[in-house]
Scaffold this motif. Structure first.
Motif, PDB file in Angstrom:
ATOM      1  N   ILE A   1     162.401  19.781 -26.815  1.00 44.62           N
ATOM      2  CA  ILE A   1     161.860  19.484 -28.144  1.00 44.62           C
ATOM      3  C   ILE A   1     162.504  18.206 -28.661  1.00 44.62           C
ATOM      4  O   ILE A   1     163.676  17.924 -28.364  1.00 44.62           O
ATOM      5  CB  ILE A   1     162.128  20.646 -29.139  1.00 44.62           C
ATOM      6  CG1 ILE A   1     161.518  20.327 -30.499  1.00 44.62           C
ATOM      7  CG2 ILE A   1     163.618  20.932 -29.261  1.00 44.62           C
ATOM      8  CD1 ILE A   1     161.687  21.428 -31.539  1.00 44.62           C
ATOM      9  N   SER A   2     161.748  17.434 -29.405  1.00 48.66           N
ATOM     10  CA  SER A   2     162.294  16.268 -30.094  1.00 48.66           C
ATOM     11  C   SER A   2     161.636  16.196 -31.464  1.00 48.66           C
ATOM     12  O   SER A   2     160.497  16.651 -31.652  1.00 48.66           O
ATOM     13  CB  SER A   2     162.036  14.981 -29.306  1.00 48.66           C
ATOM     14  OG  SER A   2     160.649  14.748 -29.149  1.00 48.66           O
TER      15      SER A   2
ATOM     16  N   GLY B   1     164.066  13.699 -40.995  1.00 46.01           N
ATOM     17  CA  GLY B   1     163.280  14.190 -42.118  1.00 46.01           C
ATOM     18  C   GLY B   1     162.355  15.345 -41.772  1.00 46.01           C
ATOM     19  O   GLY B   1     161.773  15.961 -42.664  1.00 46.01           O
ATOM     20  N   THR B   2     162.248  15.681 -40.477  1.00 45.74           N
ATOM     21  CA  THR B   2     161.389  16.794 -40.064  1.00 45.74           C
ATOM     22  C   THR B   2     162.009  18.133 -40.456  1.00 45.74           C
ATOM     23  O   THR B   2     163.197  18.374 -40.206  1.00 45.74           O
ATOM     24  CB  THR B   2     161.169  16.774 -38.536  1.00 45.74           C
ATOM     25  OG1 THR B   2     160.560  15.544 -38.156  1.00 45.74           O
ATOM     26  CG2 THR B   2     160.286  17.942 -38.101  1.00 45.74           C
TER      27      THR B   2
ATOM     28  N   GLY C   1     171.787  14.360 -32.062  1.00 45.55           N
ATOM     29  CA  GLY C   1     171.369  14.266 -33.452  1.00 45.55           C
ATOM     30  C   GLY C   1     172.111  15.249 -34.353  1.00 45.55           C
ATOM     31  O   GLY C   1     173.028  15.946 -33.915  1.00 45.55           O
ATOM     32  N   THR C   2     171.684  15.304 -35.615  1.00 51.55           N
ATOM     33  CA  THR C   2     172.309  16.172 -36.619  1.00 51.55           C
ATOM     34  C   THR C   2     171.234  16.868 -37.445  1.00 51.55           C
ATOM     35  O   THR C   2     170.219  16.260 -37.798  1.00 51.55           O
ATOM     36  CB  THR C   2     173.210  15.349 -37.564  1.00 51.55           C
ATOM     37  OG1 THR C   2     174.173  14.633 -36.806  1.00 51.55           O
ATOM     38  CG2 THR C   2     173.947  16.272 -38.542  1.00 51.55           C
ATOM     39  N   ILE C   3     171.467  18.142 -37.738  1.00 52.35           N
ATOM     40  CA  ILE C   3     170.553  18.947 -38.546  1.00 52.35           C
ATOM     41  C   ILE C   3     171.328  19.506 -39.739  1.00 52.35           C
ATOM     42  O   ILE C   3     172.456  19.967 -39.592  1.00 52.35           O
ATOM     43  CB  ILE C   3     169.957  20.105 -37.731  1.00 52.35           C
ATOM     44  CG1 ILE C   3     169.074  19.564 -36.598  1.00 52.35           C
ATOM     45  CG2 ILE C   3     169.153  21.063 -38.613  1.00 52.35           C
ATOM     46  CD1 ILE C   3     168.668  20.602 -35.588  1.00 52.35           C
ATOM     47  N   ARG C   4     170.706  19.460 -40.922  1.00 61.11           N
ATOM     48  CA  ARG C   4     171.315  20.050 -42.115  1.00 61.11           C
ATOM     49  C   ARG C   4     170.617  21.359 -42.438  1.00 61.11           C
ATOM     50  O   ARG C   4     169.392  21.418 -42.506  1.00 61.11           O
ATOM     51  CB  ARG C   4     171.205  19.085 -43.312  1.00 61.11           C
ATOM     52  CG  ARG C   4     171.871  19.622 -44.593  1.00 61.11           C
ATOM     53  CD  ARG C   4     171.945  18.543 -45.660  1.00 61.11           C
ATOM     54  NE  ARG C   4     170.632  18.228 -46.213  1.00 61.11           N
ATOM     55  CZ  ARG C   4     170.137  18.781 -47.333  1.00 61.11           C
ATOM     56  NH1 ARG C   4     170.838  19.692 -48.002  1.00 61.11           N
ATOM     57  NH2 ARG C   4     168.947  18.427 -47.779  1.00 61.11           N
TER      58      ARG C   4
ATOM     59  N   SER D   1     168.793  13.218 -38.631  1.00 65.59           N
ATOM     60  CA  SER D   1     168.546  12.065 -37.769  1.00 65.59           C
ATOM     61  C   SER D   1     167.482  12.483 -36.758  1.00 65.59           C
ATOM     62  O   SER D   1     167.054  13.636 -36.746  1.00 65.59           O
ATOM     63  CB  SER D   1     169.834  11.653 -37.046  1.00 65.59           C
ATOM     64  OG  SER D   1     170.245  12.684 -36.151  1.00 65.59           O
ATOM     65  N   ASP D   2     167.060  11.578 -35.915  1.00 64.99           N
ATOM     66  CA  ASP D   2     166.204  11.968 -34.799  1.00 64.99           C
ATOM     67  C   ASP D   2     166.989  12.923 -33.914  1.00 64.99           C
ATOM     68  O   ASP D   2     168.196  12.748 -33.706  1.00 64.99           O
ATOM     69  CB  ASP D   2     165.791  10.740 -33.971  1.00 64.99           C
ATOM     70  CG  ASP D   2     164.902   9.783 -34.751  1.00 64.99           C
ATOM     71  OD1 ASP D   2     164.426  10.160 -35.841  1.00 64.99           O
ATOM     72  OD2 ASP D   2     164.681   8.661 -34.262  1.00 64.99           O
TER      73      ASP D   2
END
Length: 204
Positions: free
Chosen positions: A25-26, A30-31, A49-52, A95-96
């Motif tokens: 998955i990519s 902002g997704t 990448g990074t996820i919040r 981020s992406d």
């Protein structure tokens, strides 16, 4: 999966399960990966990448629960998928990102068959529990000014690219209040504000 660091990826059985059951998955910055209240069908291993992950109330006010980094697995995502229960937070790409998605059945199999994976998951749960305890302590016992200073210090850089809105989202406040405090800190010579950048002058 060679780019991921957890030790369970050295286990032959784990590699077999992940290779057979996962799909790549990519997503771009902002997704939204899942919303608070969703029941997650798959579980993500984050490769880059990074996820919040954040909590939102009825007034659309947000507070960040934690940041997910490469080599980690989201506890909110995992809990929702395994128990078929609503996710307690929303996940957005900071981020992406790139990663691997696995069905909950594959994760349950890993939990049963891999001691390394069990240790990895217990470590993640301990890490998230500690970070959430710190979050509660910060909100309950620290002023917003001190929390902003601590957040800026955590970036380990003299020059921080961010916005007042971004700081507010991470700390569960409003942009207006954060801006007021930042300007007060600037007037005391503790930092310098410019467009989308903050130069800090205080010492840890």
């Amino acid at each position: 999966m060679e780019s991921l660091s957890p030790s369970f990826f050295c286990d032959t059985k784990c590699r077999e399960i992940i290779s057979k059951e996962s799909k790549k998955i990519s997503a771009t910055k902002g997704t939204i990966l899942f919303f608070q209240g969703d029941i997650c069908p798959d579980i993500l291993f984050l490769k880059s990448g990074t996820i919040r992950v954040y909590l939102q109330n009825e007034q659309c006010e947000e507070v960040t629960l934690y940041l997910l980094h490469a080599g980690e697995q989201c506890i909110v995502n995992t809990s929702s998928a395994i128990s078929s229960s609503p996710a307690v937070g929303t996940a957005i790409c900071e981020s992406d990102i790139e990663g691997e998605l696995l069905k909950s059945e594959a994760i349950k199999k890993l939990m049963i068959e891999s001691k390394e994976y069990q240790e990895f998951m217990f470590g993640l749960f301990a890490l998230r529990l500690s970070s959430l305890a710190n979050l509660v302590e910060d909100i309950r016992f620290k002023t917003l000014e001190q929390r902003i200073i601590n957040w800026l210090e955590s970036k380990n850089s003299k020059y921080i690219k961010t916005t007042h809105e971004n700081i507010a989202l991470h700390l569960g406040s409003s942009r207006v209040v954060v801006s007021r405090i930042l300007k007060r800190l600037e007037s005391r010579g503790l930092l310098k504000l410019s467009r989308n950048k903050i130069e800090i002058n205080f010492q840890k």
